[in-house]
Design an enzyme around this catalytic site. Structure first.
Site, short mmCIF file in Angstrom:
data_model
loop_
_atom_site.label_atom_id
_atom_site.label_comp_id
_atom_site.label_asym_id
_atom_site.label_seq_id
_atom_site.Cartn_x
_atom_site.Cartn_y
_atom_site.Cartn_z
CG HIS A 1 -1.96 0.92 1.38
ND1 HIS A 1 -1.80 2.27 1.18
CD2 HIS A 1 -3.26 0.75 1.68
CE1 HIS A 1 -2.95 2.88 1.37
NE2 HIS A 1 -3.86 1.98 1.68
CD GLU B 1 -3.25 1.26 -2.01
OE1 GLU B 1 -3.69 0.17 -1.62
OE2 GLU B 1 -3.83 2.33 -1.78
C1 BG6 Z 1 -6.86 2.44 0.32
C2 BG6 Z 1 -8.33 2.09 0.19
O1 BG6 Z 1 -6.09 1.40 -0.18
O2 BG6 Z 1 -6.55 2.62 1.72
C3 BG6 Z 1 -9.15 3.21 0.80
O3 BG6 Z 1 -8.66 1.87 -1.18
C4 BG6 Z 1 -8.75 3.45 2.24
O4 BG6 Z 1 -10.53 2.88 0.71
C5 BG6 Z 1 -7.24 3.69 2.30
O5 BG6 Z 1 -9.44 4.58 2.74
C6 BG6 Z 1 -6.70 3.90 3.72
O6 BG6 Z 1 -7.10 2.85 4.54
P1 BG6 Z 1 -6.72 2.87 6.07
O7 BG6 Z 1 -7.38 1.65 6.68
O8 BG6 Z 1 -5.23 2.80 6.15
O9 BG6 Z 1 -7.26 4.16 6.63
#
Ligand code: BG6
Length: 303
Positions: free
Chosen positions: A170, A274
């Site tokens: 991510h 990602e």
């Molecule tokens: C992204 C998702 O990968 O991560 C989003 O597609 C999400 O929907 C974002 O808001 C952040 O997620 P988190 O759980 O780290 O706040």
């Protein structure tokens, strides 16, 4: 439990890779060679910094991030496994799985030439992970720090039954101003628009420009993507393998304000691109089988 920095001294590579204890209780590996510097938390096997020599940091880190056991780190490269986003049918489960909030072990730390360093971190199923997801597995995250950053997430099924999982590297990239960058490589690709009721849409022929909250899972795409950032006069290339989905995310104004671990004004400075297998590209793995997903991140001048 987070292995302590003191317990890892024997693995250190004098002059280029050492372990440090953070005030919040987390343990980090710091790498510094003539090619690049990097910081990697054992919590989540999380690359928090990558900076090739003579260049600016490649990854974005939020100044509001938590650095604590059981909480994800905001920025860098969270490892997402075994589900992406909310877990389907399980609203009580943590978003994006549990790999990013568990302490990983160090399996090995090596450098063959003093310039490129490879750390292999390992997470094995435990009673705690099985309470959330009832399968036996071994995850290995191979992180190679050199002129480029290479990451390989390996999933091994140690159960007697097949299992299915989603995963993502991510990656939060640091940009001068997301409104002035463009993303290439996803032209003509179908995507799920998570900001518009999960509608399936098709990207146009032009590079992607970010002009509002953006949260898209691009489908059936194995191509290399690139972030062109004229403000920093650089292009960040993300080449990948073993990944059929690419996620593009920027929270924009309202969502940035709603996140406790992200500054209200930080959204222009980042974009997530990602490397993933999510939704229709979830992976099913037979007992004993291994799946590997790789990303290679390199920076070139934008001429
Ligand atoms: C992204 C998702 O990968 O991560 C989003 O597609 C999400 O929907 C974002 O808001 C952040 O997620 P988190 O759980 O780290 O706040």
């Amino acid at each position: 439990m987070n292995p302590s920095a003191a317990s890892l001294r024997d693995l250190e590579l004098p002059g280029i890779a050492s372990f440090h204890q953070d005030p919040g209780g987390l343990t980090e590996l710091r790498v510094s060679t003539t090619a690049a510097s990097a910081r990697i938390f054992l919590h989540g096997a999380h690359v928090a910094e990558f900076q090739p020599a003579g260049q600016r940091p490649v990854l974005f880190m939020s100044a509001a991030s938590h650095f604590a056991p059981n909480k994800p780190i905001r920025g860098g490269v969270p490892v997402i496994f075994p589900w992406f986003g909310p877990r389907s049918g399980h609203p009580e489960s943590p978003a994006h799985g549990f790999a990013r909030t568990n302490a990983w072990e160090v399996e090995s730390l090596q450098s063959s030439d003093g310039t490129n360093v490879e750390a292999v971190l390992k997470l094995t199923s435990s009673p705690a992970t099985k309470a959330l997801w009832p399968h036996d597995f071994i995850l290995r995250h191979r992180i190679r720090i050199g002129a480029s950053l290479e990451m390989e997430l390996e999933v091994e099924n140690r159960s007697a039954e097949p299992f299915s999982f989603e995963e993502a590297l991510h990656t939060y990239f640091s940009v001068s101003d997301v409104r002035k960058t463009s993303v290439t490589g996803l032209e003509g690709t179908r995507y799920v628009d998570k900001t518009d009721g999960m509608k399936i849409k098709t990207e146009g022929d032009a590079p992607i420009r970010i002009t509002a909250e953006t949260d898209r899972v691009y489908l059936q795409t194995q191509t290399t993507t690139a972030i062109d950032d004229p403000g920093l006069a650089r292009r960040i290339e993300i080449a990948k393998a073993g990944s059929d989905a690419t996620v593009v995310w920027n929270p924009w104004v309202a969502k940035a304000k709603a996140m406790a671990d992200f500054g209200d004004e930080e959204w222009p400075a980042m974009i997530c691109v990602e490397t993933a297998n999510a939704g229709e590209s979830a992976v099913t793995l037979a007992p004993g089988a291994v799946h590997r997903m790789r990303a290679r991140i390199a920076v070139t001048p934008l001429g």
